[in-house]
Enzyme design. Structure first.
Site, mmCIF file in Angstrom:
data_model
loop_
_atom_site.group_PDB
_atom_site.id
_atom_site.type_symbol
_atom_site.label_atom_id
_atom_site.label_comp_id
_atom_site.label_asym_id
_atom_site.label_seq_id
_atom_site.Cartn_x
_atom_site.Cartn_y
_atom_site.Cartn_z
ATOM 1 N N LYS A 170 54.388 32.996 58.716
ATOM 2 C CA LYS A 170 53.038 33.375 59.156
ATOM 3 C C LYS A 170 52.109 33.346 57.951
ATOM 4 O O LYS A 170 52.106 34.268 57.143
ATOM 5 C CB LYS A 170 52.995 34.763 59.790
ATOM 6 C CG LYS A 170 51.619 35.057 60.435
ATOM 7 C CD LYS A 170 51.336 36.522 60.624
ATOM 8 C CE LYS A 170 50.630 37.137 59.441
ATOM 9 N NZ LYS A 170 49.231 36.626 59.239
ATOM 10 N N GLY A 201 48.450 33.847 63.088
ATOM 11 C CA GLY A 201 48.054 35.044 63.811
ATOM 12 C C GLY A 201 47.740 36.184 62.874
ATOM 13 O O GLY A 201 47.813 36.061 61.651
ATOM 14 N N GLY A 203 48.126 40.177 61.351
ATOM 15 C CA GLY A 203 49.243 41.016 60.943
ATOM 16 C C GLY A 203 49.825 41.833 62.078
ATOM 17 O O GLY A 203 51.041 41.785 62.339
ATOM 18 N N VAL A 206 51.302 39.269 65.027
ATOM 19 C CA VAL A 206 52.368 38.323 64.686
ATOM 20 C C VAL A 206 53.249 38.866 63.561
ATOM 21 O O VAL A 206 54.462 38.960 63.706
ATOM 22 C CB VAL A 206 51.789 36.937 64.309
ATOM 23 C CG1 VAL A 206 52.895 36.002 63.813
ATOM 24 C CG2 VAL A 206 51.106 36.314 65.521
ATOM 25 N N GLY A 207 52.650 39.241 62.441
ATOM 26 C CA GLY A 207 53.443 39.711 61.309
ATOM 27 C C GLY A 207 54.299 40.914 61.641
ATOM 28 O O GLY A 207 55.498 40.953 61.334
ATOM 29 N N GLU A 245 56.232 41.891 47.696
ATOM 30 C CA GLU A 245 55.423 41.773 46.475
ATOM 31 C C GLU A 245 54.039 42.245 46.864
ATOM 32 O O GLU A 245 53.351 41.617 47.668
ATOM 33 C CB GLU A 245 55.429 40.326 45.966
ATOM 34 C CG GLU A 245 54.832 40.167 44.572
ATOM 35 C CD GLU A 245 53.356 39.842 44.626
ATOM 36 O OE1 GLU A 245 52.544 40.753 44.342
ATOM 37 O OE2 GLU A 245 53.014 38.696 44.941
ATOM 38 N N CYS A 279 47.069 39.618 42.290
ATOM 39 C CA CYS A 279 47.667 40.954 42.292
ATOM 40 C C CYS A 279 48.134 41.381 40.906
ATOM 41 O O CYS A 279 48.247 42.575 40.625
ATOM 42 C CB CYS A 279 48.831 41.003 43.270
ATOM 43 S SG CYS A 279 49.977 39.627 43.107
ATOM 44 N N GLU A 379 42.938 48.998 43.409
ATOM 45 C CA GLU A 379 42.957 47.548 43.214
ATOM 46 C C GLU A 379 41.670 46.971 43.798
ATOM 47 O O GLU A 379 41.432 47.056 45.002
ATOM 48 C CB GLU A 379 44.179 46.942 43.902
ATOM 49 C CG GLU A 379 44.347 45.467 43.628
ATOM 50 C CD GLU A 379 45.602 44.892 44.264
ATOM 51 O OE1 GLU A 379 46.193 43.968 43.674
ATOM 52 O OE2 GLU A 379 45.988 45.366 45.351
#
Length: 474
Positions: A170, A201, A203, A206-207, A245, A279, A379
């Site tokens: 995905k 899709g 999160g 689908v995720g 990650e 990141c 962040e």
């Protein structure tokens, strides 16, 4: 464009079970330039079923056969390099030169490194009369972000192929077109039906469904810490492996024996690369207090040299950030830096003066930052650098480690001195004196930056189960 509204499942481009389209926005214009289909539970079920059916045969492919397949994938990837670069530039605003030289090159590098690692990788080992066997874990769900799309797709797909796993990918729905092209690469390379599947899709739709699916054996996720927590909780019900990650807030310690001007200027460039959307970006620069004011001047000069503008213009250094959501978040954090008393050295709220549309951020440097300020804790994921003074080496280390994250850390100084600092830093990667990128190093984080490791043989490890055949040598 023919495949933008389709998914790649069981070796074919198929329509979604329930057609729902999403505009893909060009962040430089704030206008849609294409659409993708959004998947649902039913699409995930189809893709996982295809991967599950393909696993028994593919898991028995020999190491040589998997190696040959990876080489074909790399060959097809090279042929589509310019198409991928143009897609990345359009979908996430990467300057076209950066898209070619860094974004596309990262994918090429990971595929090449995985091939090199697989050539000598040992899947069996004897310990006395016991044989240790490393076997593919099974069906893997690969959830990748928008900021380095090819980097993350290839450093997951590569080791999955190398180990004999089958997979469902995905890509981010914010920057999905490079993922569609990558699926076309896999098709052209002759990947067997069901081994590689792709469903676009959101999160949640689908995720998260992939993470909780009972027929998925592992999730490899790259994204925010917030989303990673949701993925891990969802996966926990089926006790599957989760490799993550996640976010970072990396410190860059400039030691008293460093070349201050070079270290600060390179630190600005490192922080602002990819418009600050990395990141592991060195977003907290720690300098000796006596050098603080000079460091601010050097940082201002370095930031002034960077050209922010049209991603398609060859001279552009920084494009826009990826979306309005990101733009608004960064604006709020810049305002927080000002309101909490940090010194605004350059940049600030709003777009650069020469740009009246697009999600462009003014390259921003703050000085006199302390580690309790919001801009030092959160962040930001944009071209915003915080410079923090320190009074002693011990304090610098304490500040560097005073974060919930632990993805990366940076140290600049006389080499032997920098080496002595590295063991004290709680981060998965420590970079001394801005080294070249090493595709064979491990990449992953401590603390809330995740778990698991990627790149080359490190990535291969994470896609394997360990079996002991006791008495094998009797």
């Amino acid at each position: 464009m023919s495949n933008h509204l389709k998914f790649f499942i069981n070796g074919e481009w198929v329509e979604p079970v329930v057609p729902v389209a999403l505009d893909v926005i060009d962040p430089s214009t704030e206008e849609p330039f294409t659409q993708i289909a959004l998947g649902s539970n039913a699409d995930v079920d189809k893709a996982v079923a295809a991967a599950k059916a393909a696993f028994p045969a593919f898991s028995r492919w020999t190491q040589a056969e998997r190696l040959a397949l990876l080489k074909r994938i790399l060959w097809e990837y090279e042929k589509r390099a310019e198409d991928i670069a143009q897609a990345v530039s359009r979908e996430m605003g990467a300057p076209i030169a950066f898209a070619r030289d860094s974004q596309v090159a990262a994918g090429h590098g990971h595929l090449s490194a995985t091939i090199t690692a697989l050539e000598t990788y040992k899947f069996t080992e004897d310990r006395g009369t016991t044989r240790i066997v490393k076997e593919p874990i099974g069906v893997v769900a690969l959830i990748t972000p928008w900021n380095w799309p090819l980097n993350q797709i290839t450093c997951k797909v590569g080791p999955a192929i190398a180990t004999g796993c089958t997979m469902v990918l995905k890509p981010s729905e914010i920057a999905p077109i490079s993922g569609v092209i990558f699926a076309e690469v896999m098709e052209a390379a002759g990947v067997p039906k069901g081994v590689f599947n792709m469903v676009n899709g959101t999160g949640p739709d689908v995720g998260q469904v992939m993470a909780g699916h009972p027929d998925v054996d592992m999730v490899s996720f790259t994204g925010s810490t917030r989303a990673g927590i949701i993925v891990a909780k969802t996966a926990a019900d089926t006790v599957k492996r989760v490799a993550q990650e996640l976010g970072g807030k990396s410190a860059n310690i400039i030691l008293p024996d460093a070349d201050l001007k070079q270290a600060v200027a390179d630190g600005v460039t490192g922080c602002f690369g990819n418009s600050g959307q990395s990141c592991d970006a060195p977003t907290r620069m720690l300098v000796p207090r006596a050098w603080h004011d000079e460091a601010l001047n050097v940082a201002r000069e370095a930031a002034e040299k960077l050209v922010t503008g049209d991603p398609q213009a060859e001279g552009t250094d920084l494009g826009p950030v990826v979306s309005k959501v990101q733009f608004d978040k960064i604006q709020r954090l810049i305002e927080a830096g000002i309101s909490e008393g940090a010194t605004l050295v350059i940049g600030g709220p709003g777009r650069p003066e020469n740009l009246n549309r697009g999600y462009y951020i003014r390259p921003t440097v703050f000085g006199n930052v302390n580690n309790k300020m919001t801009i030092a804790r959160e962040e930001i994921f944009g071209p915003v650098l915080s410079i923090l003074p320190y009074d002693s080496e011990e304090e610098a280390i304490e500040i560097a480690n005073d974060t919930p994250y632990g993805l990366a850390a940076y140290v600049q100084g006389e080499p032997e001195h920098a080496r002595k600092i590295a063991p004290y830093l709680r981060a998965g990667s420590v970079y001394l004196n801005y080294p070249d990128w090493d595709l064979f190093s491990s990449f992953g984080g401590y603390k809330q930056s995740g778990n698991g490791r990627e790149y080359a043989d490190w990535g291969i490890h994470d896609f394997l189960e360990i079996k002991s055949v006791v008495g094998y040598g009797n």
